[in-house]
Design a protein around this motif. Structure first.
Motif, PDB file in Angstrom:
ATOM      1  N   PRO A  99       0.838  -1.214   0.000  1.00  0.00           N
ATOM      2  CA  PRO A  99       0.000   0.000   0.000  1.00  0.00           C
ATOM      3  C   PRO A  99       0.867   1.257   0.000  1.00  0.00           C
ATOM      4  O   PRO A  99       2.013   1.254   0.470  1.00  0.00           O
ATOM      5  N   ARG A 100       0.303   2.325  -0.535  1.00  0.00           N
ATOM      6  CA  ARG A 100       1.036   3.584  -0.513  1.00  0.00           C
ATOM      7  C   ARG A 100       0.055   4.736  -0.394  1.00  0.00           C
ATOM      8  O   ARG A 100      -1.123   4.641  -0.752  1.00  0.00           O
ATOM      9  N   GLU A 101       0.586   5.839   0.110  1.00  0.00           N
ATOM     10  CA  GLU A 101      -0.144   7.098   0.122  1.00  0.00           C
ATOM     11  C   GLU A 101       0.812   8.143  -0.424  1.00  0.00           C
ATOM     12  O   GLU A 101       1.797   8.485   0.214  1.00  0.00           O
ATOM     13  N   GLY A 102       0.528   8.604  -1.647  1.00  0.00           N
ATOM     14  CA  GLY A 102       1.480   9.474  -2.314  1.00  0.00           C
ATOM     15  C   GLY A 102       2.744   8.699  -2.629  1.00  0.00           C
ATOM     16  O   GLY A 102       2.711   7.662  -3.281  1.00  0.00           O
ATOM     17  N   ARG A 103       3.878   9.173  -2.122  1.00  0.00           N
ATOM     18  CA  ARG A 103       5.155   8.483  -2.323  1.00  0.00           C
ATOM     19  C   ARG A 103       5.585   7.702  -1.086  1.00  0.00           C
ATOM     20  O   ARG A 103       6.725   7.228  -0.997  1.00  0.00           O
ATOM     21  N   ASN A 104       4.680   7.562  -0.112  1.00  0.00           N
ATOM     22  CA  ASN A 104       4.988   6.827   1.109  1.00  0.00           C
ATOM     23  C   ASN A 104       4.427   5.409   1.017  1.00  0.00           C
ATOM     24  O   ASN A 104       3.220   5.222   0.817  1.00  0.00           O
ATOM     25  N   TYR A 105       5.298   4.429   1.180  1.00  0.00           N
ATOM     26  CA  TYR A 105       4.924   3.026   1.020  1.00  0.00           C
ATOM     27  C   TYR A 105       4.941   2.335   2.386  1.00  0.00           C
ATOM     28  O   TYR A 105       5.828   2.572   3.197  1.00  0.00           O
ATOM     29  N   ASP A 106       3.950   1.469   2.611  1.00  0.00           N
ATOM     30  CA  ASP A 106       3.791   0.808   3.901  1.00  0.00           C
ATOM     31  C   ASP A 106       4.335  -0.618   3.832  1.00  0.00           C
ATOM     32  O   ASP A 106       3.620  -1.567   3.480  1.00  0.00           O
ATOM     33  N   TYR A 107       5.617  -0.766   4.162  1.00  0.00           N
ATOM     34  CA  TYR A 107       6.236  -2.095   4.112  1.00  0.00           C
ATOM     35  C   TYR A 107       5.813  -2.970   5.287  1.00  0.00           C
ATOM     36  O   TYR A 107       5.898  -4.204   5.200  1.00  0.00           O
ATOM     37  N   ASP A 108       5.340  -2.365   6.369  1.00  0.00           N
ATOM     38  CA  ASP A 108       4.831  -3.186   7.472  1.00  0.00           C
ATOM     39  C   ASP A 108       3.616  -3.980   7.012  1.00  0.00           C
ATOM     40  O   ASP A 108       3.498  -5.182   7.313  1.00  0.00           O
ATOM     41  N   LEU A 109       2.713  -3.341   6.276  1.00  0.00           N
ATOM     42  CA  LEU A 109       1.546  -4.055   5.765  1.00  0.00           C
ATOM     43  C   LEU A 109       1.950  -5.083   4.716  1.00  0.00           C
ATOM     44  O   LEU A 109       1.361  -6.168   4.641  1.00  0.00           O
ATOM     45  N   PHE A 110       2.952  -4.747   3.881  1.00  0.00           N
ATOM     46  CA  PHE A 110       3.458  -5.717   2.905  1.00  0.00           C
ATOM     47  C   PHE A 110       3.878  -7.002   3.615  1.00  0.00           C
ATOM     48  O   PHE A 110       3.473  -8.106   3.242  1.00  0.00           O
ATOM     49  N   HIS A 111       4.667  -6.871   4.678  1.00  0.00           N
ATOM     50  CA  HIS A 111       5.191  -8.059   5.348  1.00  0.00           C
ATOM     51  C   HIS A 111       4.157  -8.753   6.228  1.00  0.00           C
ATOM     52  O   HIS A 111       4.319  -9.933   6.548  1.00  0.00           O
ATOM     53  N   SER A 112       3.098  -8.041   6.583  1.00  0.00           N
ATOM     54  CA  SER A 112       2.052  -8.699   7.367  1.00  0.00           C
ATOM     55  C   SER A 112       1.370  -9.807   6.575  1.00  0.00           C
ATOM     56  O   SER A 112       0.796 -10.732   7.143  1.00  0.00           O
ATOM     57  N   GLY A 113       1.446  -9.721   5.236  1.00  0.00           N
ATOM     58  CA  GLY A 113       0.867 -10.771   4.400  1.00  0.00           C
ATOM     59  C   GLY A 113       1.903 -11.659   3.749  1.00  0.00           C
ATOM     60  O   GLY A 113       1.573 -12.444   2.857  1.00  0.00           O
ATOM     61  N   ALA A 114       3.164 -11.535   4.177  1.00  0.00           N
ATOM     62  CA  ALA A 114       4.238 -12.250   3.499  1.00  0.00           C
ATOM     63  C   ALA A 114       4.513 -13.633   4.084  1.00  0.00           C
ATOM     64  O   ALA A 114       4.963 -14.528   3.376  1.00  0.00           O
ATOM     65  N   ASP A 115       4.281 -13.821   5.384  1.00  0.00           N
ATOM     66  CA  ASP A 115       4.582 -15.084   6.051  1.00  0.00           C
ATOM     67  C   ASP A 115       6.062 -15.441   5.835  1.00  0.00           C
ATOM     68  O   ASP A 115       6.927 -14.594   5.929  1.00  0.00           O
TER      69      ASP A 115
END
Length: 339
Positions: free
Chosen positions: A101-117
């Motif tokens: 997910p992102r907002e503008g140029r800010n990307y949320d890597y915490d949410l990325f890894h929450s679905g990464a297992d």
């Protein structure tokens, strides 16, 4: 999946198992992050698939784990040596690619890894450099002393590095950016940047050694990796004329020659791309392409023919087999020098 290769899923990956699928290599090309350009280069896709498969098989021989399973020939997954013609499809294991997910140029890597297992594509590109040519971004981002070089400032010519430089950049952001080691470690999730660097250096060493056997010089390149069950594996494609930069007696044998052609012959478009990226950054938006006020023009037939000759001749030389009806590498290089 990208502007130059397509992606087929045969079996979806799960949180605890790899899937199965294929890369389908096309003859499209891309420069300056534009995406698909107006032209297609004949046999480019087969060239990249052949060279990538060759390198994956070399890596597997040296015990470096990858996602490669073979090339597809007559409907079967086989080693490159058993392909009946230059392949355009590569069978691979699939990992999960969570949403970033992102907002503008800010990307949320915490949410990325929450679905990464424990099964995910690491959202980094690991870049290795054996030389620092004129115009390299490394010259803007560091000094010679940072790399153990005894120069007060960067010299006019290319600089060969005794110890390759390994850097990390983002993979899924609209405009890729280089990262500090701490930033890369955070973005990598459960994967270790130390392990990523180790694997990158092994890949770089292998490609460099292979290139030197064919009078090619391996200047720089990148890898992408997946993380599965505690192990880093090399993913995407390795050591091709799109992912890496090679020279032959000082002359470019890679996609770089197309970048330089556009800079010289379509400078207005190249400048417009640069300006659009700057404006997007100033506005704090990710989609820079909509801000670009120019479009690339098609290439002349002689440039496409020269590009086809370079890809095919370079692949023949690198794999030491005549997969393609192409000129000798020396002749192919001379052809692009005349353009």
């Amino acid at each position: 999946m990208t502007s130059v290769k397509e992606f087929r899923v045969d079996r979806e990956p799960t949180p605890d198992s790899l899937g199965r699928g294929s890369f389908l290599f096309t003859d499209d090309y891309s420069v300056f992050d534009w995406g698909k350009m107006p032209d297609r280069i004949p046999d480019k896709g087969a060239s990249l698939c052949t060279m990538g498969a060759f390198n994956f098989e070399l890596l597997e021989e040296e015990g470096i784990p990858t996602h490669y399973r073979g090339v597809v020939s007559d409907g079967d997954v086989v080693p490159l040596s058993n392909a009946t013609s230059p392949p355009t499809e590569m069978a691979i294991d699939l990992t999960q690619v969570p949403n970033l997910p992102r907002e503008g140029r800010n990307y949320d890597y915490d949410l990325f890894h929450s679905g990464a297992d424990d099964n995910y594509l690491i959202p980094l590109e690991i870049v290795f450099r054996n030389s620092v040519p004129v115009g390299s971004s490394l010259r803007r981002r560091s000094s010679p002393a940072d790399h153990g070089l005894d120069f007060p400032e960067w010299p006019d010519g290319a600089v060969q590095l005794e110890d390759p430089v390994v850097e990390f950049s983002t993979k899924f952001e609209e405009g890729d950016r280089y990262l500090s080691r701490a930033e890369a470690d955070e973005i990598a999730g459960k994967a270790s940047v130390d392990e990523l660097e180790r694997v990158a250096r092994e890949v770089n060493d292998l490609v460099t050694r292979r290139a030197s056997e064919t009078d090619l010089t391996h200047e720089d390149g990148k890898i992408e990796c997946l993380y599965y069950d505690g192990e880093v594996r090399v993913a995407d494609v390795v050591g091709t004329f799109d992912e890496n930069r090679f020279t032959f007696h000082g002359q470019q044998v890679s996609k770089e020659f197309l970048r330089q052609y556009h800079k010289r012959e379509q400078s207005a478009w190249v400048d417009a791309v640069r300006d659009a990226k700057r404006e997007a950054k100033a506005r704090d938006v990710a989609e820079w392409k909509s801000l670009c006020e120019a479009e690339p023009e098609p290439l002349p037939d002689e440039v496409l023919a020269a590009a086809r000759g370079l890809y095919c001749a370079g692949t023949n030389a690198y794999v030491d087999q005549e997969f393609f009806d192409a000129p000798a590498l020396e002749d192919a290089v001379m052809a692009i020098k005349d353009i």
